[in-house]
Design an enzyme around this catalytic site. Structure first.
Site, PDB file in Angstrom:
ATOM      1  N   LYS A 176       0.849  -1.195   0.000  1.00  0.00           N
ATOM      2  CA  LYS A 176       0.000   0.000   0.000  1.00  0.00           C
ATOM      3  C   LYS A 176       0.878   1.236   0.000  1.00  0.00           C
ATOM      4  O   LYS A 176       1.926   1.251   0.663  1.00  0.00           O
ATOM      5  CB  LYS A 176      -0.880   0.004   1.266  1.00  0.00           C
ATOM      6  N   GLU A 221      -8.518  12.602  12.020  1.00  0.00           N
ATOM      7  CA  GLU A 221      -7.682  11.469  12.458  1.00  0.00           C
ATOM      8  C   GLU A 221      -6.780  11.846  13.633  1.00  0.00           C
ATOM      9  O   GLU A 221      -5.901  12.701  13.517  1.00  0.00           O
ATOM     10  CB  GLU A 221      -6.826  10.959  11.280  1.00  0.00           C
ATOM     11  N   GLU A 265      -7.084  -1.844   2.882  1.00  0.00           N
ATOM     12  CA  GLU A 265      -6.394  -0.566   3.096  1.00  0.00           C
ATOM     13  C   GLU A 265      -6.441  -0.188   4.586  1.00  0.00           C
ATOM     14  O   GLU A 265      -5.464   0.296   5.155  1.00  0.00           O
ATOM     15  CB  GLU A 265      -7.156   0.462   2.246  1.00  0.00           C
ATOM     16  N   GLU A 402     -11.966  10.756  -4.982  1.00  0.00           N
ATOM     17  CA  GLU A 402     -11.863  10.704  -3.513  1.00  0.00           C
ATOM     18  C   GLU A 402     -11.003  11.871  -2.994  1.00  0.00           C
ATOM     19  O   GLU A 402     -11.340  12.506  -1.986  1.00  0.00           O
ATOM     20  CB  GLU A 402     -11.248   9.361  -3.096  1.00  0.00           C
TER      21      GLU A 402
HETATM   22  C1  ISC Z   1      -4.417  10.896   3.314  1.00  0.00           C
HETATM   23  C2  ISC Z   1      -5.634  11.327   3.621  1.00  0.00           C
HETATM   24  O1  ISC Z   1      -6.576  10.557   4.249  1.00  0.00           O
HETATM   25  C3  ISC Z   1      -6.184   9.355   4.922  1.00  0.00           C
HETATM   26  C4  ISC Z   1      -7.118   9.246   6.067  1.00  0.00           C
HETATM   27  C5  ISC Z   1      -8.353   8.681   5.917  1.00  0.00           C
HETATM   28  C6  ISC Z   1      -8.657   7.930   4.775  1.00  0.00           C
HETATM   29  C7  ISC Z   1      -7.716   7.715   3.805  1.00  0.00           C
HETATM   30  C8  ISC Z   1      -8.029   6.913   2.613  1.00  0.00           C
HETATM   31  O2  ISC Z   1      -9.124   6.323   2.556  1.00  0.00           O
HETATM   32  O3  ISC Z   1      -7.238   6.885   1.671  1.00  0.00           O
HETATM   33  C9  ISC Z   1      -6.303   8.192   3.977  1.00  0.00           C
HETATM   34  O4  ISC Z   1      -5.565   7.112   4.443  1.00  0.00           O
HETATM   35  C10 ISC Z   1      -6.076  12.695   3.329  1.00  0.00           C
HETATM   36  O5  ISC Z   1      -7.161  13.083   3.736  1.00  0.00           O
HETATM   37  O6  ISC Z   1      -5.297  13.466   2.694  1.00  0.00           O
END
Ligand code: ISC
Length: 415
Positions: A176, A221, A265, A402
């Site tokens: 990943k 987070e 993930e 996204e």
């Molecule tokens: C890297 C980011 O989110 C991280 C945190 C939540 C979900 C994420 C995702 O689903 O990819 C990322 O790991 C960002 O918001 O820039």
């Protein structure tokens, strides 16, 4: 500001916290100066201004260097804390870069105002015991003439980078990697950061709204909170965009909770946090399945990891063990960090780095600097960041959409 005495040790600071009547919204107390500091969550938190001391470490030992500096500041300070809540007494706000370069900073403000569970306080910090500051509120100026530069060419380039990452993952080089993109904003007048901060705090009350040295945002987070020996981390990874239609969003939340791509993930991110905390904790609780965290723009798979501290680590030592978690780096960490440096073509600066505060006991709260932007020194521009976890099944078009959804909070706050 240097607070070093001639022998190289920090100047002794005199600190006093006392309880006050509720002064209203914490962010409204911030002065219109660039030294404003903020860490607020659902109305509680701390804001500060002025600079009693600061320190700018860099390199891969920046967390340890900051921890050592903080220990010296605490050692040299005289603290009278009549409040004794998390965030009262001597505190420093900080923001660390994602990578090893310059840009990390810890700042001890001259004034801190805090609220927690209905109790409010003011802390004054200086070389001598000063008078209690008069608190006043002012209305920030909204951004004017904001333009976002998000050229189709740059979007296509980023999608091609995601595709390249997917190929490297499929070839077995790594599991990943989190790839980020940036969008630049420009303003007609120098930005008054208090305006986007107030908008973010109001629209995203379940996130931690922060500002340190021009780096601001509202992160969902929590990298790590240390409070009275209890360690907590909220791990996020795996995302779906909201549609604005509640019924449809509920069924999307159910599909997110079943999506093998998102669960994979997420699992990498939880593992990285649990493995980093394990040497410091006993009685760790790592739930087997994530819950779905609903935010106004997106929904995330989320897991709250908890443990009881078993050594004498302060929160910055825990941050050092955790950064970069697989929510912002990848798996295996070293390979992911190398691939990011090779293909991302972006200086992340403080984006995706730890941001938060530390108190005199070593307790504190550090989020991951997501849903964020860095304001330019002349305040006429800002760079917004968003990233996505890429695994073997990722689709470049979906990841681009996204990332767009993750840019919404700061974009709306600056519009
Ligand atoms: C890297 C980011 O989110 C991280 C945190 C939540 C979900 C994420 C995702 O689903 O990819 C990322 O790991 C960002 O918001 O820039």
């Amino acid at each position: 500001m240097s607070t070093l005495a001639t022998d190289g040790r920090p100047e002794p600071l005199v600190v006093r916290s006392r309880e006050i009547e509720d002064p209203g919204a914490l962010l409204a107390l911030l002065p219109p100066t660039s030294d404003a500091l903020a860490w607020v969550h659902g109305g509680d938190g701390i804001v500060g201004w002025g600079r009693a001391a600061s320190y700018s470490p860099d390199g891969d030992d920046r967390f340890d260097a900051a921890d050592d500096w903080w220990a010296e500041v605490v050692d040299a300070s005289v603290v009278r804390d009549e409040v004794e809540l998390p965030g009262s007494g001597l505190v420093a706000f900080g923001s660390f870069t994602f990578a090893d370069g310059p840009g990390s900073v810890l700042t001890v403000p001259e004034v801190v105002v805090g609220r927690r569970d209905g109790r409010c306080w003011v802390t004054t910090i200086g070389l001598s015991l000063g008078p209690s500051p008069a608190l006043s509120t002012s209305t920030p100026t909204d951004p004017s003439g904001t333009l976002f530069a998000d050229e189709p060419g740059r979007r296509d380039d980023w999608a091609a980078t995601v595709e390249a990452a997917v190929r490297r993952i499929q070839s077995g080089e790594l599991d990943k990697v989190v790839l980020a993109r940036s969008v630049d904003a420009s303003f007609e007048e120098p930005l008054d950061v208090r305006s986007p901060l107030a908008r973010l705090a109001s629209a995203y009350p379940s996130c931690w709204t922060f500002h340190v040295d021009g780096f601001f945002g509202s992160t969902p987070e929590m990298l790590v909170r240390l409070q009275g020996g209890l360690v907590t981390s909220r791990v996020l990874a795996g995302t779906i965009r909201r549609t604005g239609d509640d019924a449809r969003d509920l069924s999307l939340a159910a599909s997110l909770a079943r999506s093998s791509k998102d669960l994979e993930e997420h699992e990498y991110a939880v593992r990285s946090v649990a493995d980093a905390l394990a040497p410091h904790c006993t009685g760790m609780n790592v739930p087997e399945s994530p819950f779905v965290l609903h935010l106004p723009n997106v929904m995330h798979l989320a897991t709250d990891v908890t443990g009881v501290l078993r050594d004498d680590a302060g929160v910055l030592a825990l941050v050092a063990s955790l950064h970069p978690s697989a929510a912002v780096g990848g798996t295996p960490t070293a390979d992911a960090v190398r691939v990011i440096a090779e293909i991302e073509q972006l200086d992340r600066g403080r984006y995706a780095g730890p941001v938060g505060w530390i108190g005199a006991s070593g307790d504190g709260e550090w989020g991951i600097g997501l849903r964020s932007a860095q304001v330019a020194p002349d305040r006429r521009g800002a760079r917004l960041f968003a990233g996505c976890g890429i695994v073997a099944d990722s689709s470049p078009a979906d990841e681009l959409a996204e990332a767009d959804a993750k840019l919404i909070p700061v974009r709306d706050a600056l519009a």
